[in-house]
Design a protein around this motif. Structure first.
Motif, PDB file in Angstrom:
ATOM      1  N   GLY A   1       2.106  13.369  11.185  1.00 34.83           N
ATOM      2  CA  GLY A   1       0.981  14.028  11.495  1.00 34.83           C
ATOM      3  C   GLY A   1       0.231  14.844  10.123  1.00 34.83           C
ATOM      4  O   GLY A   1      -1.157  15.534  10.146  1.00 34.83           O
ATOM      5  N   SER A   2      -0.170  13.940   9.048  1.00 30.01           N
ATOM      6  CA  SER A   2      -0.229  13.755   7.762  1.00 30.01           C
ATOM      7  C   SER A   2      -1.341  12.911   8.070  1.00 30.01           C
ATOM      8  O   SER A   2      -0.463  11.354   7.941  1.00 30.01           O
ATOM      9  N   ASP A   3      -2.489  12.804   7.071  1.00 31.38           N
ATOM     10  CA  ASP A   3      -3.341  11.586   6.897  1.00 31.38           C
ATOM     11  C   ASP A   3      -3.367  10.831   5.341  1.00 31.38           C
ATOM     12  O   ASP A   3      -3.690  10.352   5.040  1.00 31.38           O
ATOM     13  N   LYS A   4      -1.455  11.923   4.756  1.00 25.70           N
ATOM     14  CA  LYS A   4      -2.040  11.324   3.199  1.00 25.70           C
ATOM     15  C   LYS A   4      -0.800  10.244   3.040  1.00 25.70           C
ATOM     16  O   LYS A   4       0.890  10.376   2.135  1.00 25.70           O
ATOM     17  N   ILE A   5      -1.017   9.171   3.685  1.00 26.30           N
ATOM     18  CA  ILE A   5      -0.058   8.474   3.491  1.00 26.30           C
ATOM     19  C   ILE A   5      -0.780   6.798   2.658  1.00 26.30           C
ATOM     20  O   ILE A   5      -2.076   6.990   2.289  1.00 26.30           O
ATOM     21  N   PRO A   6       0.555   7.074   1.336  1.00 29.88           N
ATOM     22  CA  PRO A   6       0.056   6.318   0.447  1.00 29.88           C
ATOM     23  C   PRO A   6      -0.955   5.069   1.359  1.00 29.88           C
ATOM     24  O   PRO A   6      -0.102   3.817   2.237  1.00 29.88           O
ATOM     25  N   GLU A   7      -1.454   3.800   0.044  1.00 30.19           N
ATOM     26  CA  GLU A   7      -2.237   2.467   1.221  1.00 30.19           C
ATOM     27  C   GLU A   7      -1.264   1.301   0.542  1.00 30.19           C
ATOM     28  O   GLU A   7      -0.229   1.246   0.101  1.00 30.19           O
ATOM     29  N   ILE A   8      -1.719   0.512   1.129  1.00 27.74           N
ATOM     30  CA  ILE A   8      -0.675  -0.625   0.750  1.00 27.74           C
ATOM     31  C   ILE A   8      -1.624  -2.217   0.115  1.00 27.74           C
ATOM     32  O   ILE A   8      -2.184  -2.324   0.853  1.00 27.74           O
ATOM     33  N   SER A   9      -1.066  -2.560  -0.980  1.00 28.67           N
ATOM     34  CA  SER A   9      -1.701  -3.489  -1.348  1.00 28.67           C
ATOM     35  C   SER A   9      -0.825  -4.533  -1.522  1.00 28.67           C
ATOM     36  O   SER A   9       0.044  -4.940  -2.053  1.00 28.67           O
ATOM     37  N   VAL A  10      -1.823  -5.859  -1.211  1.00 26.81           N
ATOM     38  CA  VAL A  10      -1.240  -7.373  -1.105  1.00 26.81           C
ATOM     39  C   VAL A  10      -1.186  -8.093  -2.236  1.00 26.81           C
ATOM     40  O   VAL A  10      -3.065  -8.413  -1.950  1.00 26.81           O
ATOM     41  N   GLN A  11      -0.405  -8.545  -2.590  1.00 29.30           N
ATOM     42  CA  GLN A  11      -1.190  -9.569  -3.976  1.00 29.30           C
ATOM     43  C   GLN A  11      -0.759 -10.670  -4.325  1.00 29.30           C
ATOM     44  O   GLN A  11       0.587 -10.970  -3.319  1.00 29.30           O
ATOM     45  N   GLY A  12      -1.182 -11.900  -4.778  1.00 28.27           N
ATOM     46  CA  GLY A  12      -0.278 -12.942  -5.097  1.00 28.27           C
ATOM     47  C   GLY A  12      -1.075 -13.811  -4.273  1.00 28.27           C
ATOM     48  O   GLY A  12      -2.253 -14.891  -3.738  1.00 28.27           O
ATOM     49  N   HIS A  13       0.405 -15.063  -3.883  1.00 27.79           N
ATOM     50  CA  HIS A  13      -0.306 -16.700  -3.145  1.00 27.79           C
ATOM     51  C   HIS A  13       0.182 -16.107  -2.294  1.00 27.79           C
ATOM     52  O   HIS A  13       0.887 -16.017  -0.903  1.00 27.79           O
TER      53      HIS A  13
END
Length: 440
Positions: free
Chosen positions: A244-256
């Protein structure tokens, strides 16, 4: 000791122990499993399991003809009872009081009925025979959706009766075998569906790129970046809905980001989904009640000549010290009682990520790589219901195709999870435990 002697001992134990058995699941009494004749089982246990690789599955399905489809059906017809027979023998070797547990007893009965069902199917010679066989496969797959929660519940209830490493080895072996049976069954069902589709036949213009990307259940162009982003979005949505919260961490995808490989998409989604869900929960809980924006979860993709490695890093504070020794255990840990209670709310489980989400969401997330599975919409469970089997199950999935899953916890900071996948698809399925492989 011969099996006839064991049979006599089994009957004696039933007469002496059965009236005294009381179980922990709230039931006062439960009928122990009936003794089964072992002569038929002995014959099948002596047969060797014939493991397969993703490359073999792909090669066989690429040039699909009627004779190949019937050959596939007969492989599954003989391989399933062989693999089930080995697992039935594993269950028979457990102490009687463990086998008589109501949950493990139910699994034993399901396995034995499936063994009897498949071993008596005559040779498949026609497409009509194959269609009937596929109906039996679908029915059996659905019946066995209760196996994972029943196994996990039974193992937790028997954790004081057998050493924990014995139960964990038993659980790992049965889960690997379960995956192996579902792989060959689902693959044959998918090949049959492909064969019966209008675009399969030469000259048809209806074959789309979507279908060309799949050979049965094998997705030939698994892109690590796309899978991570799709699983990340679905996991964020699920956690946002459950918390019930919008305080969800972002997900960063990097590399190959262009790394691709052949793989079972449902296996990869389950592993990455579990890792991301654990990271999101840990980060969200650590930053709950603060004004700080939670730091992102980083997914790093590394492509090597033979492997693709995914590292999932979070800043959720690390794994609690009291939990760390039991990270890969199905039956031990400080939260085993709550896990047992939660498992009671999960009557069936496919161990796929889609059972946690609405099918339409998954379809909309990435229409190009969505493929309907016979397991879709058959089970569901709340995404925040912690069962304590997500990580051990993820490792079983990772090691099944000769990969690996490792976690490194930095106390007070976060966790780094490393998933290694064989990129070439030439590794046979690992139908025995890692310890058994190392002992060879």
């Amino acid at each position: 000791m011969t099996w006839s002697h064991l049979a006599r001992r089994w009957r004696v134990l039933r007469q002496t122990c059965a009236p005294k058995l009381r179980f922990y699941s709230g039931q006062q009494t439960h009928s122990p499993p009936p003794w089964r004749p072992v002569s038929a089982l002995d014959e099948w246990v002596e047969r060797d399991i014939r493991p397969i690789s993703l490359r073999q599955l792909t090669f066989f399905g690429r040039t699909l003809t009627e004779s190949r489809l019937i050959s596939s059906a007969n492989y599954v017809r003989t391989e399933l009872p062989t693999r089930i027979a080995h697992r039935l023998r594993d269950i028979q070797r457990l102490p009687y009081v463990v086998v008589a547990n109501p949950h493990l007893s139910l699994v034993y009965e399901l396995y034995y009925k499936a063994f009897e069902r498949f071993r008596t199917i005559p040779e498949i010679k026609t497409l009509d025979d194959n269609d009937k066989f596929c109906d039996i496969l679908r029915r059996t797959l659905q019946e066995h959706l209760v196996v994972i929660p029943k196994l996990a519940t039974g193992v937790l209830e028997c954790r004081e009766l057998v050493p924990p490493d014995v139960l964990d080895d038993f659980m790992n072996t049965l889960l690997r075998a379960r995956i192996s049976r579902r792989v060959i069954a689902e693959q044959h069902l998918a090949l049959t569906e492909t064969f019966n589709s209008p675009w399969h036949f030469p000259g048809s213009q209806d074959r789309t790129d979507l279908n060309a990307d799949f050979v049965g259940e094998v997705f030939l162009k698994c892109n690590a970046k796309e899978v991570a982003e799709r699983c990340g979005k679905l996991t964020q949505d699920m956690m946002r809905q459950s918390s019930g919260s919008d305080k969800i961490p972002e997900i960063s995808v990097q590399g190959h980001l262009e790394a691709t490989f052949p793989y079972m998409l449902s296996h990869l989604e389950y592993i990455i989904g579990e890792l991301l869900r654990n990271s999101i929960q840990a980060v969200s809980e650590r930053y709950k009640g603060t004004s700080e924006r939670p730091p992102p979860i980083e997914v790093l993709i590394c492509e090597a000549p033979q492997h693709v490695i995914l590292r999932v890093s979070d800043q959720g504070g690390g794994i609690p010290r009291e939990v760390l020794p039991y990270l890969w255990s199905f039956n031990k840990g400080p939260h085993s009682k709550s896990h047992l209670q939660n498992l009671g709310q999960v009557p069936a489980m496919a161990a796929t990520m889609q059972e946690l989400s609405v099918s339409t969401k998954r379809k909309d997330a990435d229409k190009e790589t969505f493929r309907e599975s016979s397991l879709d919409s058959l089970t569901s469970r709340p995404p925040n219901l912690r069962l304590g089997i997500g990580l051990p199950m993820s490792r079983v999935y990772a090691e099944y195709w000769a990969g690996s899953l490792e976690l490194h916890s930095l106390e007070g900071y976060g966790v780094d999870a490393f998933l290694q996948i064989s990129k070439l698809g030439n590794k046979n399925e690992q139908v025995t435990t890692r310890a058994s492989i190392d002992a060879v």
